[in-house]
Design a protein around this motif. Structure first.
Motif, PDB file in Angstrom:
ATOM      1  N   PHE A  18      18.716  20.757  84.336  1.00  0.00           N
ATOM      2  CA  PHE A  18      17.824  22.168  84.372  1.00  0.00           C
ATOM      3  C   PHE A  18      18.140  22.470  85.818  1.00  0.00           C
ATOM      4  N   GLY A  19      18.126  21.860  86.836  1.00  0.00           N
ATOM      5  CA  GLY A  19      18.477  22.342  88.060  1.00  0.00           C
ATOM      6  C   GLY A  19      20.041  22.616  88.263  1.00  0.00           C
ATOM      7  N   LEU A  20      20.870  21.757  87.734  1.00  0.00           N
ATOM      8  CA  LEU A  20      22.180  22.125  87.935  1.00  0.00           C
ATOM      9  C   LEU A  20      22.631  23.363  87.305  1.00  0.00           C
ATOM     10  N   THR A  21      21.917  23.552  85.958  1.00  0.00           N
ATOM     11  CA  THR A  21      22.160  24.730  85.436  1.00  0.00           C
ATOM     12  C   THR A  21      21.709  26.045  85.824  1.00  0.00           C
ATOM     13  N   ILE A  22      20.708  26.102  86.516  1.00  0.00           N
ATOM     14  CA  ILE A  22      19.897  27.173  87.459  1.00  0.00           C
ATOM     15  C   ILE A  22      20.987  27.440  88.533  1.00  0.00           C
ATOM     16  N   GLY A  23      21.556  26.511  89.016  1.00  0.00           N
ATOM     17  CA  GLY A  23      22.387  26.553  90.126  1.00  0.00           C
ATOM     18  C   GLY A  23      23.766  27.197  89.788  1.00  0.00           C
ATOM     19  N   ALA A  24      24.221  26.688  88.682  1.00  0.00           N
ATOM     20  CA  ALA A  24      25.417  27.345  88.137  1.00  0.00           C
ATOM     21  C   ALA A  24      25.336  28.755  87.684  1.00  0.00           C
ATOM     22  N   GLN A  25      24.093  29.116  87.079  1.00  0.00           N
ATOM     23  CA  GLN A  25      24.058  30.505  86.843  1.00  0.00           C
ATOM     24  C   GLN A  25      23.737  31.536  87.856  1.00  0.00           C
ATOM     25  N   THR A  26      23.272  30.844  88.985  1.00  0.00           N
ATOM     26  CA  THR A  26      23.115  31.533  90.042  1.00  0.00           C
ATOM     27  C   THR A  26      24.343  32.233  90.728  1.00  0.00           C
ATOM     28  N   VAL A  27      25.488  30.968  90.729  1.00  0.00           N
ATOM     29  CA  VAL A  27      26.880  31.540  90.941  1.00  0.00           C
ATOM     30  C   VAL A  27      27.204  32.705  90.094  1.00  0.00           C
ATOM     31  N   PHE A  28      26.953  32.580  89.003  1.00  0.00           N
ATOM     32  CA  PHE A  28      27.675  33.414  88.048  1.00  0.00           C
ATOM     33  C   PHE A  28      27.088  34.801  88.237  1.00  0.00           C
ATOM     34  N   THR A  29      25.664  34.978  88.512  1.00  0.00           N
ATOM     35  CA  THR A  29      25.172  36.096  88.579  1.00  0.00           C
ATOM     36  C   THR A  29      25.359  36.854  89.990  1.00  0.00           C
ATOM     37  N   ARG A  30      25.681  35.826  90.923  1.00  0.00           N
ATOM     38  CA  ARG A  30      25.675  36.302  92.140  1.00  0.00           C
ATOM     39  C   ARG A  30      27.468  36.176  92.865  1.00  0.00           C
ATOM     40  N   ARG A  31      28.381  36.171  91.962  1.00  0.00           N
ATOM     41  CA  ARG A  31      29.741  35.900  92.382  1.00  0.00           C
ATOM     42  C   ARG A  31      30.332  36.639  93.022  1.00  0.00           C
ATOM     43  N   SER A  76      29.112  24.108  91.053  1.00  0.00           N
ATOM     44  CA  SER A  76      29.522  25.184  90.419  1.00  0.00           C
ATOM     45  C   SER A  76      30.503  26.616  91.091  1.00  0.00           C
ATOM     46  N   ALA A  77      30.143  26.465  92.612  1.00  0.00           N
ATOM     47  CA  ALA A  77      30.765  27.444  93.391  1.00  0.00           C
ATOM     48  C   ALA A  77      32.155  26.913  93.817  1.00  0.00           C
ATOM     49  N   LEU A  78      32.402  25.620  94.059  1.00  0.00           N
ATOM     50  CA  LEU A  78      33.725  24.930  93.936  1.00  0.00           C
ATOM     51  C   LEU A  78      34.680  25.038  92.698  1.00  0.00           C
ATOM     52  N   LEU A  79      34.233  24.971  91.598  1.00  0.00           N
ATOM     53  CA  LEU A  79      34.681  25.146  90.496  1.00  0.00           C
ATOM     54  C   LEU A  79      35.236  26.552  90.229  1.00  0.00           C
ATOM     55  N   THR A  80      34.301  27.421  90.702  1.00  0.00           N
ATOM     56  CA  THR A  80      34.472  28.805  90.395  1.00  0.00           C
ATOM     57  C   THR A  80      35.649  29.294  91.310  1.00  0.00           C
ATOM     58  N   PHE A  81      35.604  29.094  92.610  1.00  0.00           N
ATOM     59  CA  PHE A  81      36.509  29.707  93.802  1.00  0.00           C
ATOM     60  C   PHE A  81      37.668  29.134  93.667  1.00  0.00           C
ATOM     61  N   ALA A  84      37.937  34.329  84.678  1.00  0.00           N
ATOM     62  CA  ALA A  84      37.364  33.497  85.666  1.00  0.00           C
ATOM     63  C   ALA A  84      36.085  33.457  85.834  1.00  0.00           C
ATOM     64  N   ASN A  85      35.452  34.833  85.732  1.00  0.00           N
ATOM     65  CA  ASN A  85      34.208  35.026  85.833  1.00  0.00           C
ATOM     66  C   ASN A  85      33.241  34.421  85.033  1.00  0.00           C
ATOM     67  N   LEU A  86      33.569  34.031  83.993  1.00  0.00           N
ATOM     68  CA  LEU A  86      32.692  33.213  83.148  1.00  0.00           C
ATOM     69  C   LEU A  86      32.520  31.853  83.530  1.00  0.00           C
ATOM     70  N   ILE A  87      33.287  31.113  84.439  1.00  0.00           N
ATOM     71  CA  ILE A  87      33.353  29.719  84.758  1.00  0.00           C
ATOM     72  C   ILE A  87      31.966  29.111  85.240  1.00  0.00           C
ATOM     73  N   PRO A  88      31.202  29.751  86.071  1.00  0.00           N
ATOM     74  CA  PRO A  88      29.906  29.080  85.986  1.00  0.00           C
ATOM     75  C   PRO A  88      28.956  29.454  84.861  1.00  0.00           C
TER      76      PRO A  88
END
Length: 840
Positions: free
Chosen positions: A50-63, A132-137, A780-784
């Motif tokens: 759940f924590g990993l998911t929250i972190g990933a979705q934070t990257v998505f919404t604030r990319r 998630s940030a490392l995978l996204t960028f 690429a915006n969809l990755i996180p």
């Protein structure tokens, strides 16, 4: 924001972050097992994902706001906070009952669970954000980055077992926090700059990173110093982390304390105070009790066994001869005895009391043997030094299958391994000692006239546990060719004082050879003299259900009962879970009747109901993780560029990532559960299987690193066909391979286990980078966002797989996991045919 290449620091950064994340997750399962209860340890998996998911979705919404030339400064600061959060959350967790009283007054136990969840969620949110940030960028190198992610997790899984054999869990927490904080130094020393760096000069960007470097170095040094202090017992007063609450109450200072990868062993009590002799089922005819000093040995602050001070030769002790667990010794004098689960040495002492010919004790936990033989050897009488006594550190099934020895008596007295799986498998008191396959090993290790004696609880209102051991005895005897199993079974129980607990103790004797009339008469006389209740022999029975089970006959009372007492197997090893699926929500289960109280407490109704509630929660969480980030992204276009891919493609990609998350967890949990039995020792088996799975998964991901856009469709077809073929083959051969290899030595077993896990891990490791690669070309915006969906699906899968396995078996769960991969393949092929074409 684009880079001309992926800096090496990215790979090593994600490696160390993943290492720290999984190692901390495993440590939390140990800490939760001590501070709370075993079934709460499974909550760690939910918290982590759940924590990993929250972190990933934070990257998505604030990319958009994160896409800054200051990326590595942000990564460095976040990594330092990750290390600090590991320490802080652990500090609060160890005094969680006080924290709960402050946050939620008047709700002690529920508040403690809620507080634990909130406290330990923060580090995993930071970890999810970073990975998630490392995978996204760096989207074009996602296969390689994901490979390093899996390899880091693999090393974390392997090393944490070794670390816990050298030091305690609290020192290990500080060590992991130090590694997490040290990752910040790697990012802050990174000199790579994005190609479109126009917002800030290179020198200014590097100056900003150097500004934070001293703080990162200081934090890392402080955590490293704390690790050294924590590991030094002479500096106990200065320890930064102290365990104060155990099972919702303060624990007195133990005489002995030691951790390992699957338990915390403590010894408590006053070694000078004499007590009434301890026995599980002491006969009412025992008079003039010997007053003996004793100590309590606790496993994770819960499971208790009593260590008796030996002041006289064992043959002079009287109380073991009045204990119902030792009835086999009366029937088989001058025997070679095997004790499964040495514990505090009570059964070893009993065998010596009866002056048996030899005693072999098999104990899976090396720390228990260390406490018994070394730390408290003088107190317990150094049982290991008596002639004919051998104490072996091994798992009983594995040892008996390999040793080739045969015994007159094999004894299991209330042996439980209430251990949580540290890698996502909720144990629910899973125990391979109480399966038909396990009992076949025991029966084959007996001499022709030998006796397998097993003692379990007998609830006065609902003796379902006793019913199940009778079922196990019947089915196991039939498997070895016995035509009339009842003639090979004897069963009796001892009444315990009503003021004690509502459980009596029942002992079953099972022999490959029929008990003749003289032995049955001896058993009946023993029951009469000791005032035990005879429940079953060849001619007598006190319960028609027990008689029906011993004869393999139908019984209408069992058909309508809310519990299932059929023999558990390695494919469904949940001996203690007896509730039928159709009964879990029945109103009668939750009534105040004594029988239903027993069902709730000892049929694991509460634990199962908790799992079902958790399933509902994670299902809602999964739905939220899919739709809420999309909604936020579309409503906040100033911060985030909304996805440009058409809705059908987005839906198909979300189904793909959801299904590969579910499929991975189902295949992992089912295959890991089976192979741990093959390898014997639970911690050793878990570390080998999970390490191999993650290492091979990383290799599978890395194999896709050079894949171009033009080859994606053909690669998807080839790799998924390979995945489905390999998983089908392994699913079909695992059970017969385990049966054929159970007598092999450990090195050969490891080879077989690796052959059954490495190809599967390699193929499963390709599904995630394939999806991320496709997403990077589509949008690429969809990755996180997709990464977060996969994390939520992993939580859902870990809960759902256990529930499915309990009622339908591990094999069914395994092939259900394959079905999810088939759905994922269909979804991704449809996604490739829709929306904008892949960039060439």
């Amino acid at each position: 924001m684009n880079f001309d290449r992926t800096p090496r620091q990215v790979y090593w950064g994600v490696f160390l972050l993943s290492f720290a994340t999984l190692a901390y997750e495993i440590l939390l399962t140990r800490i939760f097992s001590v501070t709370l209860w075993y079934h709460f340890a499974f909550m760690v998996v939910s918290i982590a994902m759940f924590g990993l998911t929250i972190g990933a979705q934070t990257v998505f919404t604030r990319r958009q706001s994160l896409a800054s030339p200051k990326l590595f400064t942000m990564l460095g600061i976040s990594s330092a906070l990750f290390g600090l959060a590991i320490f802080t959350s652990s500090y609060l967790l160890l005094d969680v009952s006080e924290v709960a009283r402050m946050l939620f007054p008047g709700m002690p136990v529920p508040a403690t669970v809620i507080a634990c969840y909130l406290i330990t969620l923060v580090p995993f949110c930071l970890s999810g954000f970073l990975i998630s940030a490392l995978l996204t960028f760096f989207p074009l190198d996602t296969p390689k980055i994901y490979a390093f992610d899996l390899w880091g997790a693999a090393l974390g899984c392997l090393l944490i077992v070794g670390i816990l054999s050298l030091t305690d869990a609290l020192s290990a927490v500080l060590m992991i926090a130090t590694i997490a904080a040290a990752t910040s130094i790697i990012f802050l020393l990174t000199r790579a700059a994005p190609l479109d760096d126009e917002a800030i000069a290179d020198t200014e960007r590097l100056a900003l990173q150097k500004k934070w470097l001293p703080a990162a170095l200081t934090l890392t040094a402080l955590l490293a110093a704390g690790t050294i202090v924590q590991g030094n017992q002479s500096l106990a007063a200065l320890h930064p982390l102290k365990l104060t609450w155990v099972k919702f109450s303060r624990e007195p200072k133990p005489l002995f304390e030691k951790w390992n990868a699957f338990s915390r062993i403590t010894v408590l009590g006053d070694p000078t105070k004499p007590w009434y002799p301890f026995a599980w089922g002491l006969s009412p005819t025992y008079k003039d009790p010997e007053m003996l000093e004793r100590l309590d040995l606790h496993i994770d602050g819960n499971a208790r066994t009593v260590m008796t001070k030996l002041k006289v030769p064992p043959a002079e002790l009287r109380f073991p001869k009045y204990d119902i667990v030792n009835m086999a010794h009366h029937l088989r004098p001058h025997s070679d005895v095997c004790v499964v689960g040495v514990g505090s040495g009570r059964d070893i002492l009993s065998a010596l009391c009866f002056q048996q010919k030899s005693v072999t004790g098999v104990e899976v936990n090396n720390v228990i043997l260390e406490a018994l033989n070394k730390n408290f050897g003088d107190f317990s009488g150094h049982l290991d030094r008596y002639p004919g006594v051998r104490l072996i550190n091994s798992e009983a099934r594995s040892y008996l299958a390999q040793s080739g020895q045969h015994f007159d008596i094999i004894q299991l007295s209330l042996i439980d391994t209430l251990a949580a799986g540290a890698a996502g498998a909720f144990s629910l008191a899973e125990n391979s000692l109480y399966t038909q396959d396990g009992w076949l090993v025991f029966l084959h290790a007996l001499k022709p006239t030998g006796i397998l004696t097993v003692t379990r609880w007998y609830h006065r209102d609902m003796p379902a546990e006793t019913y199940r051991i009778v079922s196990l005895a019947h089915d196991s005897l039939v498997k070895i060719g016995v035509k009339e199993p009842r003639k090979h079974i004897l069963l009796a129980k001892c009444k315990r004082p009503k003021l004690d607990i509502d459980f009596d103790v029942a002992t079953i004797l099972v022999s490959p050879q029929r008990f003749d009339s003289a032995q049955q008469e001896q058993f009946e006389k023993l029951c009469s003299d000791m005032q035990f209740d005879l429940l079953l022999d060849e001619k007598k029975d006190a319960d028609p259900i027990i008689a029906a089970l011993a004869e393999g006959k139908e019984n209408t009372a069992l058909d309508s009962a809310p519990y299932n007492v059929s023999a558990s197997t390695d494919d469904s090893p949940y001996f203690f879970q007896m509730l039928k699926l159709s009964s879990i929500f029945a109103p009668s289960i939750w009534s105040d009747k004594a029988e239903n109280h027993a069902l709730r407490q000892y049929g694991n109704a509460v634990a199962i109901f908790s799992l079902l509630v958790l399933l509902l929660v994670v299902s809602v969480m999964t739905v939220i993780s899919i739709f809420l980030p999309l909604l936020l992204a579309r409503q906040n276009k100033s911060e985030q560029e909304a996805p440009t891919t058409d809705r059908k493609t987005i839906a198909l990609l979300s189904i793909y990532f959801l299904c590969i998350g579910l499929g991975y967890m189902f295949l992992e949990v089912a295959q890991m559960s089976r192979l741990i039995v093959l390898l014997g020792h639970p911690t050793f088996g878990l570390s080998v299987v999970l390490f191999a799975l993650l290492i091979s998964g990383g290799a599978g991901s890395y194999s896709l690193n050079k894949m171009s856009a033009g080859k994606i469709e053909s690669t998807v077809d080839e790799r998924f066909m390979l995945l489905l073929a390999i998983s089908l083959l392994i699913g079909l051969v695992t059970a017969p391979a385990m049966t054929a290899c159970q007598a092999f030595d450990i090195p050969l077993r490891i080879v077989v286990a690796l052959a059954l896990i490495l190809p599967l891990g390699f193929c499963m490791g390709m599904a995630m980078p394939l999806g991320l690669k496709i997403a990077s070309y589509k949008d690429a915006n969809l990755i996180p966002w997709l990464w977060g969906i996969n994390g939520a699906a992993s939580v859902l899968g870990s809960v759902l797989c256990i529930l499915v396995s309990i009622w339908y078996g591990l094999t069914f769960s395994y092939f259900l996991g394959m079905t999810f991969y088939v759905i994922a393949f269909i979804a991704v092929r449809l996604a490739l045919s829709k929306g904008k074409p892949l960039n060439q």
